[in-house]
Design an enzyme around this catalytic site. Sequence first.
Site, PDB file in Angstrom:
ATOM      1  N   GLY A  34      14.087  15.911  -2.234  1.00 10.14           N
ATOM      2  CA  GLY A  34      13.351  14.738  -2.872  1.00 10.14           C
ATOM      3  C   GLY A  34      14.414  13.510  -3.044  1.00 10.14           C
ATOM      4  O   GLY A  34      14.706  12.758  -3.749  1.00 10.14           O
TER       5      GLY A  34
ATOM      6  N   VAL B 265       8.417  20.596  -0.689  1.00 16.08           N
ATOM      7  CA  VAL B 265       9.010  21.880  -1.155  1.00 16.08           C
ATOM      8  C   VAL B 265       7.737  22.820  -1.606  1.00 16.08           C
ATOM      9  O   VAL B 265       8.126  23.833  -1.985  1.00 16.08           O
ATOM     10  CB  VAL B 265      10.193  21.581  -2.255  1.00 16.08           C
ATOM     11  CG1 VAL B 265      11.245  20.867  -1.593  1.00 16.08           C
ATOM     12  CG2 VAL B 265       9.401  20.848  -3.586  1.00 16.08           C
TER      13      VAL B 265
ATOM     14  N   TYR C  89       5.036  19.713 -18.174  1.00 16.90           N
ATOM     15  CA  TYR C  89       6.236  18.771 -17.611  1.00 16.90           C
ATOM     16  C   TYR C  89       7.119  19.637 -18.368  1.00 16.90           C
ATOM     17  O   TYR C  89       8.188  20.197 -17.740  1.00 16.90           O
ATOM     18  CB  TYR C  89       6.211  17.576 -17.789  1.00 16.90           C
ATOM     19  CG  TYR C  89       7.586  17.083 -17.228  1.00 16.90           C
ATOM     20  CD1 TYR C  89       8.056  16.865 -15.951  1.00 16.90           C
ATOM     21  CD2 TYR C  89       8.627  16.717 -18.088  1.00 16.90           C
ATOM     22  CE1 TYR C  89       9.134  16.743 -15.417  1.00 16.90           C
ATOM     23  CE2 TYR C  89       9.838  16.191 -17.571  1.00 16.90           C
ATOM     24  CZ  TYR C  89      10.217  16.296 -16.347  1.00 16.90           C
ATOM     25  OH  TYR C  89      11.323  15.941 -15.697  1.00 16.90           O
TER      26      TYR C  89
HETATM   27  C1  8X3 Z   1      12.904  13.354 -17.626  1.00 14.78           C
HETATM   28  C2  8X3 Z   1      13.135  13.259 -19.221  1.00 14.78           C
HETATM   29  O1  8X3 Z   1      12.382  12.805 -21.480  1.00 14.78           O
HETATM   30  O2  8X3 Z   1      11.286  11.283 -19.495  1.00 14.78           O
HETATM   31  O3  8X3 Z   1      12.918  14.703 -17.288  1.00 14.78           O
HETATM   32  O4  8X3 Z   1      10.621  13.670 -19.849  1.00 14.78           O
HETATM   33  S1  8X3 Z   1      11.798  12.723 -20.030  1.00 14.78           S
END
Ligand code: 8X3
Length: 257
Positions: free
Chosen positions: A13, A65, A157
């Site tokens: 990346g 990936v 996420y």
């Molecule tokens: C990135 C941090 O808090 O913007 O991984 O999700 S956040």
Amino acid sequence: MGYLSGKTVLVTGASSGIGRATAIAFAREGARVAVCARREDRLKDLETELTEAGAAGVHTFSLDVSQRSAVEQTLKALPEEWRAIDVLVNNAGLSRGLMKVYEDDPQNWEEMIDTNVKGLLYVTRAIVPGMVERGSGHVVNMGSTAGYMTYANGAVYCATKAAEKAISEGLKIDLMGTAVRVTSIDPGMVETEFSEIRFRGDKERAAKVYQNITPLKPEDVADAIVWAASRPPHVNIHTVVMTTIDQANSVVFHRHG
Ligand code: 8X3
């Protein structure tokens, strides 16, 4: 000559943001730097920049990936002189959308899980056996403060980053008795294309994320990665949790003005 001089580093990346800054930081240390990303065209400029920064060698190639067979085949077919990776930086990752989990498009989950979790595993699986065989190596995984505390509309996420944390811990355990090190670098908000990608190109919405905050810069994170990778071989830095001075955790920020 520093510890990283002449070492072979692979950064996934690497076409932008933290990956790009990390590749440049390793180049400045005199490392040999292999960089990959889905957008190979963007790696061409980087190639020149890495050479100018002092890399002892540069190799660029295209890799998504999240595609298991492409990862296996591409990494197996690396030119002979690029196969012995000393430091693997599993940086490739992305966020898609900011929505309630019961309303979100499953396509978003798939992209995040396929890249952030499965992609990291595929690359690790391809590279780490060689490190074990050679009796040295270092895996640096890109985590996040999101892996420690889930925030609203970010369930999947955050789940991918919690998975990264568990995988880094597990990999370290699995590698006990070998000289291979594992580090998870866990930043909070970093000003990169992260939010623009999350909001699929909506620059205005992305800019609001960083409004009246001094976010971390990709170079700040690259610094931490190079620091962890340049400790003496018997020192394993497990995690580096880092945020801007304006962030306390996933949900507490100080916005100026
Ligand atoms: C990135 C941090 O808090 O913007 O991984 O999700 S956040």
